[in-house]
Design a protein around this motif. Structure first.
Motif, PDB file in Angstrom:
ATOM      1  N   HIS A  70      30.330  69.737-107.237  1.00 44.59           N
ATOM      2  CA  HIS A  70      31.317  69.285-108.275  1.00 44.59           C
ATOM      3  C   HIS A  70      32.361  68.396-107.847  1.00 44.59           C
ATOM      4  O   HIS A  70      33.483  68.288-108.295  1.00 44.59           O
ATOM      5  N   ASP A  71      32.332  67.637-106.712  1.00 42.78           N
ATOM      6  CA  ASP A  71      33.046  66.610-106.311  1.00 42.78           C
ATOM      7  C   ASP A  71      34.608  67.175-106.112  1.00 42.78           C
ATOM      8  O   ASP A  71      35.395  66.431-106.143  1.00 42.78           O
ATOM      9  N   ILE A  72      34.654  68.475-105.616  1.00 44.69           N
ATOM     10  CA  ILE A  72      35.776  68.901-105.025  1.00 44.69           C
ATOM     11  C   ILE A  72      36.074  68.363-103.626  1.00 44.69           C
ATOM     12  O   ILE A  72      37.175  67.997-103.010  1.00 44.69           O
ATOM     13  N   PHE A  73      35.057  68.691-102.948  1.00 48.40           N
ATOM     14  CA  PHE A  73      34.859  67.982-101.507  1.00 48.40           C
ATOM     15  C   PHE A  73      33.730  67.071-101.447  1.00 48.40           C
ATOM     16  O   PHE A  73      33.030  66.983-102.078  1.00 48.40           O
ATOM     17  N   VAL A  88      35.950  67.115 -96.756  1.00 45.38           N
ATOM     18  CA  VAL A  88      37.480  66.330 -97.143  1.00 45.38           C
ATOM     19  C   VAL A  88      37.557  66.348 -98.523  1.00 45.38           C
ATOM     20  O   VAL A  88      36.841  66.144 -99.239  1.00 45.38           O
ATOM     21  N   LEU A  89      38.748  66.867 -98.919  1.00 50.46           N
ATOM     22  CA  LEU A  89      38.990  67.105-100.465  1.00 50.46           C
ATOM     23  C   LEU A  89      39.089  65.517-100.786  1.00 50.46           C
ATOM     24  O   LEU A  89      39.501  64.624-100.531  1.00 50.46           O
ATOM     25  N   THR A  90      38.548  65.571-102.238  1.00 44.35           N
ATOM     26  CA  THR A  90      38.491  64.316-102.822  1.00 44.35           C
ATOM     27  C   THR A  90      39.683  64.407-103.742  1.00 44.35           C
ATOM     28  O   THR A  90      40.359  65.300-103.761  1.00 44.35           O
ATOM     29  N   ALA A  91      39.804  63.468-104.643  1.00 35.82           N
ATOM     30  CA  ALA A  91      41.229  62.911-105.407  1.00 35.82           C
ATOM     31  C   ALA A  91      40.985  64.249-106.310  1.00 35.82           C
ATOM     32  O   ALA A  91      41.911  65.000-106.805  1.00 35.82           O
ATOM     33  N   LYS A  92      39.673  64.671-106.992  1.00 34.78           N
ATOM     34  CA  LYS A  92      39.543  65.623-107.850  1.00 34.78           C
ATOM     35  C   LYS A  92      39.853  66.999-107.281  1.00 34.78           C
ATOM     36  O   LYS A  92      40.702  67.731-107.928  1.00 34.78           O
ATOM     37  N   GLY A  93      39.616  67.196-106.072  1.00 37.80           N
ATOM     38  CA  GLY A  93      40.123  68.431-105.188  1.00 37.80           C
ATOM     39  C   GLY A  93      41.660  68.542-105.062  1.00 37.80           C
ATOM     40  O   GLY A  93      42.222  69.692-105.116  1.00 37.80           O
ATOM     41  N   GLU A  94      42.090  67.364-104.721  1.00 36.31           N
ATOM     42  CA  GLU A  94      43.432  67.341-104.470  1.00 36.31           C
ATOM     43  C   GLU A  94      44.175  67.495-105.707  1.00 36.31           C
ATOM     44  O   GLU A  94      45.459  67.858-105.523  1.00 36.31           O
ATOM     45  N   GLY A  95      43.725  67.518-107.005  1.00 33.94           N
ATOM     46  CA  GLY A  95      44.493  67.734-108.079  1.00 33.94           C
ATOM     47  C   GLY A  95      44.575  69.344-108.275  1.00 33.94           C
ATOM     48  O   GLY A  95      45.390  69.737-109.239  1.00 33.94           O
ATOM     49  N   LEU A  96      43.753  69.920-107.460  1.00 27.03           N
ATOM     50  CA  LEU A  96      43.850  71.334-107.436  1.00 27.03           C
ATOM     51  C   LEU A  96      45.312  71.919-107.109  1.00 27.03           C
ATOM     52  O   LEU A  96      45.520  73.014-107.227  1.00 27.03           O
TER      53      LEU A  96
END
Length: 159
Positions: A70-73, A88-96
């Protein structure tokens, strides 16, 4: 659909008309959010997550796989270990981070007794506690829990 979920049957919420339901399909179990929490603390390796959370390896593996799907990492090679990799967190993951801080603040105010020792989230720059998260209207007004509703967007409003 939600009735089936309440009876213990797993329901796929990925096509629901609700942003909350679709979000829960991705990060709706507590382990996934705890993994993301640990990533914000700087953990990137499977063993680091496993040690910090104490989660069984098979469950951790399944959760990390789903979070990658789901492109969180994203998975990157581990420069310190030629055969290993890092999550590694993606931008989508960092949005959490907003979701995690909202849960933190809610938990701090509702899940602890007044005399319990606890941590505080502080601004890294000045060490001051974070302000409470507020939901605001576009004009800047602070909104309360009954000051908004869901509204279907038509094609013009979505553009």
């Amino acid at each position: 659909m939600l009735e089936m979920a309440m009876k213990g049957k797993r329901t796929n919420l990925g096509n629901a008309d609700c942003g909350i339901a679709r979000s829960l399909e991705v990060v709706g179990d507590w382990w996934s959010l705890l993994i993301v929490r640990e990533a914000f603390k700087g953990r990137e390796r499977f063993g680091e997550f496993q040690k910090a959370i104490g989660l069984a390896k098979n469950i951790l593996s399944a959760r990390l796989k789903k979070l990658v799907e789901h492109d969180i990492f994203r998975i990157e090679p581990d420069a310190d270990n030629g055969v290993g990799h890092r999550y590694v967190l993606t931008a989508k993951g960092e949005g959490l981070y907003v979701v995690l801080m909202a849960l933190w603040q809610w938990g701090e105010s509702t899940c602890f007794k007044p005399d319990e020792a606890r941590y505080a989230m502080v601004d890294r720059q000045n060490g001051e506690p974070l302000a409470r998260i507020e939901l605001k209207a576009r004009d800047g007004r602070v909104l309360g829990p009954r000051d908004f509703v869901a509204s279907r967007m038509d094609d013009k409003a979505a553009a």
